[in-house]
Design a protein around this motif. Sequence first.
Motif, mmCIF file in Angstrom:
data_model
loop_
_atom_site.group_PDB
_atom_site.id
_atom_site.type_symbol
_atom_site.label_atom_id
_atom_site.label_comp_id
_atom_site.label_asym_id
_atom_site.label_seq_id
_atom_site.Cartn_x
_atom_site.Cartn_y
_atom_site.Cartn_z
ATOM 1 N N ALA A 294 0.804 -1.223 0.000
ATOM 2 C CA ALA A 294 0.000 0.000 0.000
ATOM 3 C C ALA A 294 0.842 1.281 0.000
ATOM 4 N N PRO A 295 1.932 1.370 0.781
ATOM 5 C CA PRO A 295 2.733 2.606 0.719
ATOM 6 C C PRO A 295 3.296 2.881 -0.675
ATOM 7 N N THR B 209 2.472 6.182 -2.871
ATOM 8 C CA THR B 209 3.551 7.032 -3.375
ATOM 9 C C THR B 209 3.391 7.291 -4.869
ATOM 10 N N LEU B 210 3.056 6.244 -5.605
ATOM 11 C CA LEU B 210 2.841 6.413 -7.046
ATOM 12 C C LEU B 210 1.644 7.315 -7.322
ATOM 13 N N GLU B 211 0.601 7.213 -6.497
ATOM 14 C CA GLU B 211 -0.564 8.077 -6.685
ATOM 15 C C GLU B 211 -0.214 9.531 -6.418
ATOM 16 N N ARG B 212 0.675 9.771 -5.475
ATOM 17 C CA ARG B 212 1.109 11.152 -5.225
ATOM 18 C C ARG B 212 1.905 11.705 -6.397
ATOM 19 N N TRP B 213 2.455 10.808 -7.196
ATOM 20 C CA TRP B 213 3.166 11.226 -8.411
ATOM 21 C C TRP B 213 2.220 11.282 -9.603
ATOM 22 N N HIS B 214 0.911 11.371 -9.329
ATOM 23 C CA HIS B 214 -0.137 11.530 -10.338
ATOM 24 C C HIS B 214 -0.267 10.308 -11.246
ATOM 25 N N VAL B 215 0.007 9.124 -10.695
ATOM 26 C CA VAL B 215 -0.233 7.875 -11.407
ATOM 27 C C VAL B 215 -1.624 7.375 -11.003
ATOM 28 N N ARG B 216 -2.431 6.982 -11.961
ATOM 29 C CA ARG B 216 -3.770 6.495 -11.665
ATOM 30 C C ARG B 216 -3.709 5.255 -10.785
ATOM 31 N N ARG B 217 -4.754 5.079 -9.954
ATOM 32 C CA ARG B 217 -4.722 4.010 -8.959
ATOM 33 C C ARG B 217 -4.565 2.636 -9.605
ATOM 34 N N GLY B 218 -5.255 2.365 -10.697
ATOM 35 C CA GLY B 218 -5.132 1.065 -11.348
ATOM 36 C C GLY B 218 -3.715 0.788 -11.808
ATOM 37 N N LEU B 219 -3.092 1.787 -12.442
ATOM 38 C CA LEU B 219 -1.723 1.626 -12.907
ATOM 39 C C LEU B 219 -0.756 1.512 -11.740
ATOM 40 N N ALA B 220 -1.000 2.302 -10.686
ATOM 41 C CA ALA B 220 -0.142 2.224 -9.501
ATOM 42 C C ALA B 220 -0.226 0.847 -8.852
ATOM 43 N N THR B 221 -1.419 0.274 -8.790
ATOM 44 C CA THR B 221 -1.586 -1.072 -8.237
ATOM 45 C C THR B 221 -0.829 -2.089 -9.074
ATOM 46 N N ALA B 222 -0.963 -1.984 -10.396
ATOM 47 C CA ALA B 222 -0.269 -2.928 -11.279
ATOM 48 C C ALA B 222 1.243 -2.819 -11.116
ATOM 49 N N ILE B 223 1.754 -1.606 -11.021
ATOM 50 C CA ILE B 223 3.201 -1.414 -10.865
ATOM 51 C C ILE B 223 3.682 -2.012 -9.547
ATOM 52 N N ALA B 224 2.918 -1.808 -8.469
ATOM 53 C CA ALA B 224 3.320 -2.333 -7.162
ATOM 54 C C ALA B 224 3.344 -3.858 -7.158
ATOM 55 N N ALA C 279 -7.613 0.638 2.453
ATOM 56 C CA ALA C 279 -7.233 -0.657 3.012
ATOM 57 C C ALA C 279 -5.773 -0.688 3.399
ATOM 58 N N GLY C 280 -4.953 0.071 2.719
ATOM 59 C CA GLY C 280 -3.538 0.021 3.027
ATOM 60 C C GLY C 280 -3.130 0.991 4.101
ATOM 61 N N ASN C 281 -3.928 1.995 4.415
ATOM 62 C CA ASN C 281 -3.559 2.989 5.405
ATOM 63 C C ASN C 281 -4.807 3.506 6.087
ATOM 64 N N PRO C 282 -5.218 2.868 7.204
ATOM 65 C CA PRO C 282 -6.477 3.262 7.832
ATOM 66 C C PRO C 282 -6.455 4.695 8.325
ATOM 67 N N GLY C 283 -5.297 5.223 8.610
ATOM 68 C CA GLY C 283 -5.274 6.578 9.132
ATOM 69 C C GLY C 283 -5.013 7.622 8.084
ATOM 70 N N GLU C 284 -5.229 7.260 6.824
ATOM 71 C CA GLU C 284 -4.880 8.179 5.725
ATOM 72 C C GLU C 284 -5.760 9.414 5.739
ATOM 73 N N ASN C 285 -7.028 9.261 6.098
ATOM 74 C CA ASN C 285 -7.949 10.397 6.082
ATOM 75 C C ASN C 285 -8.292 10.841 7.494
ATOM 76 N N ARG C 286 -7.264 11.084 8.259
ATOM 77 C CA ARG C 286 -7.521 11.416 9.659
ATOM 78 C C ARG C 286 -8.212 12.770 9.776
#
Length: 415
Positions: A62-63, A67-82, A408-415
Amino acid sequence: MNAPTTSSGEETVPRSVRAAAGWSWRLLLIAAAVAGVLWLLAVLKTIVVPVAIALLLTVLLAPARRTLERWHVRRGLATAIAVVGLIVLVGALITLAGRSIVGGFQDLADQAVAGFEQFTTWLAEGPLSLDSKQISEYGQQLQDSAVAGSGLVSGALGAATTVGHVLVGALIALFCTIFFLLDGRSIWTWLVNLLPVGAREPVHQAGRRGLVTLSAYVRTQILVAFVDAVGIGVGSAFFVPALALPIGVLVFIGSFVPIIGAIVTGAIATAVVLVANGWVAALIMLGIVLLVQQAESHILQPFLMGHAVSLHPVAVVLVVAAGSLAAGIVGALFAVPVAAVLNTVLLYLHGHDKFPELGTEDHLPLLRRRPQLPGTLLWSGRSTSRGDAPGDTAGPRDGAAAAPAPDAGNPGENR
């Protein structure tokens, strides 16, 4: 003249006996429920184990995805890369070290057995002068326990020991990992919305904290295992260079079974050095093993774990023993993370929040009150054919805010 009154049954039975009886049937009911859950898990082991592995991989990857999403990579592509990156990394390590490991493990096993035989001979003929017959009996008992343990492992894995079920389990783990990373928030929302209305928000908040505990455990355990493997592997390289890599790999794998795994793998490394270089080198190797393990347990683990996984060492030993008895190696591997998550969740539900910094502002989104439409996703809260959400009997009457659920990867992401 009034007739004498007779005492009721409750009045004739002492209060302590009634209390003991009340506790007894409740404990028996709890034990029966736990036994039923364990039986169900054993029946569904081919599915449960891959899903549990997928959850651990999700927490690990998940981290990287965020990180890839923060680099403006779409979630699907970021998941595939990870996911692909993890597969490539593991494949590369196996390719680079596989031949050395496969060739070295047989030598490692032979020398370890010879080392333990030499140690038992010293116990019988050395200064201690122990009864050689008793030592042989103890050795036979250990061998029988190992055989029984392998039976437990096969019983825990069942048909997964066959090639076909291993492949099926790997595919299930890969499939679940992808969707846990891609849509874990929606899956969690759907699951929690199956509960009664009043239980949803507490379970949601407890789940967030449980996932933080699981994340801390997985990442810390990987780092601790790596440190142990490097330390003991480098130490053994001074005495048995050809077996340093297999010893390091064995220590890395064994470190995922807390306390017990470190003791066993450290003993094997010492026994190998004993056969190869004698007693002086074995004592030095034993000192290296103890130094690495003490530094890891007293410096590294407390520093990294902090208050995330607050289990006493006695509880860890008992939990690992219970897990190994129930499901062999699989039970030993998953016993501590399951116990740590349950500890965090139960403490929160009883009013003891280990992570007050997470807060409760991140409410569980409620599924809209709308009939299920053709083509809708069961748990996603959105439709594949229209932008509508599947129905839910709760509706907006609960008053909970429809804020985003935790990832799912970071429960505290939206604190």
